[in-house]
Design a protein around this motif. Structure first.
Motif, PDB file in Angstrom:
ATOM      1  N   UNK A 114      57.902  12.481  31.330  1.00 50.59           N
ATOM      2  CA  UNK A 114      58.873  13.130  32.124  1.00 50.59           C
ATOM      3  C   UNK A 114      58.694  14.586  32.150  1.00 50.59           C
ATOM      4  N   UNK A 115      58.562  15.180  33.197  1.00 49.17           N
ATOM      5  CA  UNK A 115      58.400  16.654  33.485  1.00 49.17           C
ATOM      6  C   UNK A 115      59.644  17.394  34.066  1.00 49.17           C
ATOM      7  N   UNK A 116      59.781  18.485  33.955  1.00 50.29           N
ATOM      8  CA  UNK A 116      60.552  19.424  34.485  1.00 50.29           C
ATOM      9  C   UNK A 116      59.860  20.412  35.438  1.00 50.29           C
ATOM     10  N   UNK A 117      60.617  20.734  36.461  1.00 48.05           N
ATOM     11  CA  UNK A 117      60.016  21.714  37.576  1.00 48.05           C
ATOM     12  C   UNK A 117      61.412  22.515  38.032  1.00 48.05           C
TER      13      UNK A 117
ATOM     14  N   UNK B  45      56.318  17.989  29.705  1.00 48.59           N
ATOM     15  CA  UNK B  45      55.728  19.444  30.441  1.00 48.59           C
ATOM     16  C   UNK B  45      56.748  19.976  31.359  1.00 48.59           C
ATOM     17  N   UNK B  46      56.639  21.354  31.276  1.00 52.88           N
ATOM     18  CA  UNK B  46      57.732  22.097  32.060  1.00 52.88           C
ATOM     19  C   UNK B  46      56.832  23.064  32.684  1.00 52.88           C
ATOM     20  N   UNK B  47      57.432  23.255  34.118  1.00 52.27           N
ATOM     21  CA  UNK B  47      56.989  24.119  34.939  1.00 52.27           C
ATOM     22  C   UNK B  47      57.986  25.210  35.201  1.00 52.27           C
ATOM     23  N   UNK B  48      58.209  26.375  35.095  1.00 51.39           N
ATOM     24  CA  UNK B  48      59.244  27.149  35.289  1.00 51.39           C
ATOM     25  C   UNK B  48      58.655  28.346  36.374  1.00 51.39           C
TER      26      UNK B  48
ATOM     27  N   UNK C  76      54.888   5.720  37.361  1.00 50.40           N
ATOM     28  CA  UNK C  76      55.079   5.892  35.676  1.00 50.40           C
ATOM     29  C   UNK C  76      55.496   7.054  35.243  1.00 50.40           C
ATOM     30  N   UNK C  77      55.701   8.235  35.933  1.00 54.62           N
ATOM     31  CA  UNK C  77      56.291   9.540  35.456  1.00 54.62           C
ATOM     32  C   UNK C  77      57.424   9.738  36.389  1.00 54.62           C
TER      33      UNK C  77
END
Length: 197
Positions: free
Chosen positions: A87-90, A110-113, A8-9
């Motif tokens: 949709x997430x970004x790492x 969501x974003x993880x940096x 789903x993600x």
């Protein structure tokens, strides 16, 4: 690189100056197991650099790619959002700064940096999604001064780990097992809290 199992993600993994190397491949495989479809675009348009080629890799990124490439990632986010619930970004290092710039996209969930030292050049960014910033105590800039500024921005949380830039990369000279485990724990917690997994 992509791993699609019709989850789903989606999670977009953005690499460092070296490209999609073994570390990034390992990260992708780790999150395939966390019920995400994984996408890791090669921003270099070439094979990855070795760690010994750090200077060449950095010059290539600055002169040939640059942080404006976030616009391409934004377009990619919009495409993925048509298929996925979230949709997430790492991102790691330069990938973290690109991820930070993408946090203004309404289709990003969501974003993880991780150790995005050039985030300090884009403090005007106002995220429209939850953002987790993982900083290190030993970096090339005044981490505490930047954290102080970022702590005033809505939707941004941060952790400062007792490590060096690159501490999560198992193949890096700065790898720190204990701090990397802690970093992965923060990432997983963030994804669980913000996804529908």
């Amino acid at each position: 690189m992509k791993h699609i199992k019709n989850n789903k993600n989606a999670l977009i993994v953005l690499h460092e100056i070296y490209g999609v190397n073994k570390f990034i491949e390992d990260i992708c495989m780790q999150y395939v197991g966390e019920d995400f479809d994984i996408y890791s675009p090669n921003l270099l348009n070439k094979e990855c650099y070795s760690y010994e080629q750090a200077t060449e890799a950095y010059v290539n990124f600055v002169n040939e790619i640059g942080f404006q490439i976030y616009e391409r990632i934004n377009t990619f986010i919009n495409i993925l959002k048509e298929k996925y619930e979230k949709v997430f970004i790492l991102g790691f290092s330069v990938g973290a700064t690109i991820a930070w710039r993408c946090s203004v996209n309404d289709n990003c969930d969501g974003v993880i940096a991780c150790y995005g030292s050039r985030i300090r050049d884009y403090l005007e960014v106002r995220p429209r999604c939850q953002v987790l910033l993982l900083f290190v105590k030993q970096d090339s800039f005044d981490v505490d001064a930047i954290i102080k500024k970022l702590s005033k921005i809505n939707m941004v949380s941060y952790k400062k780990l007792n490590a060096y830039h690159g501490f999560m990369d198992t193949y890096s000279a700065h790898y720190d097992d204990e701090q990397a485990r802690r970093g992965h724990s923060y990432i997983k917690e963030f994804l669980v809290e913000n996804s529908s997994v």
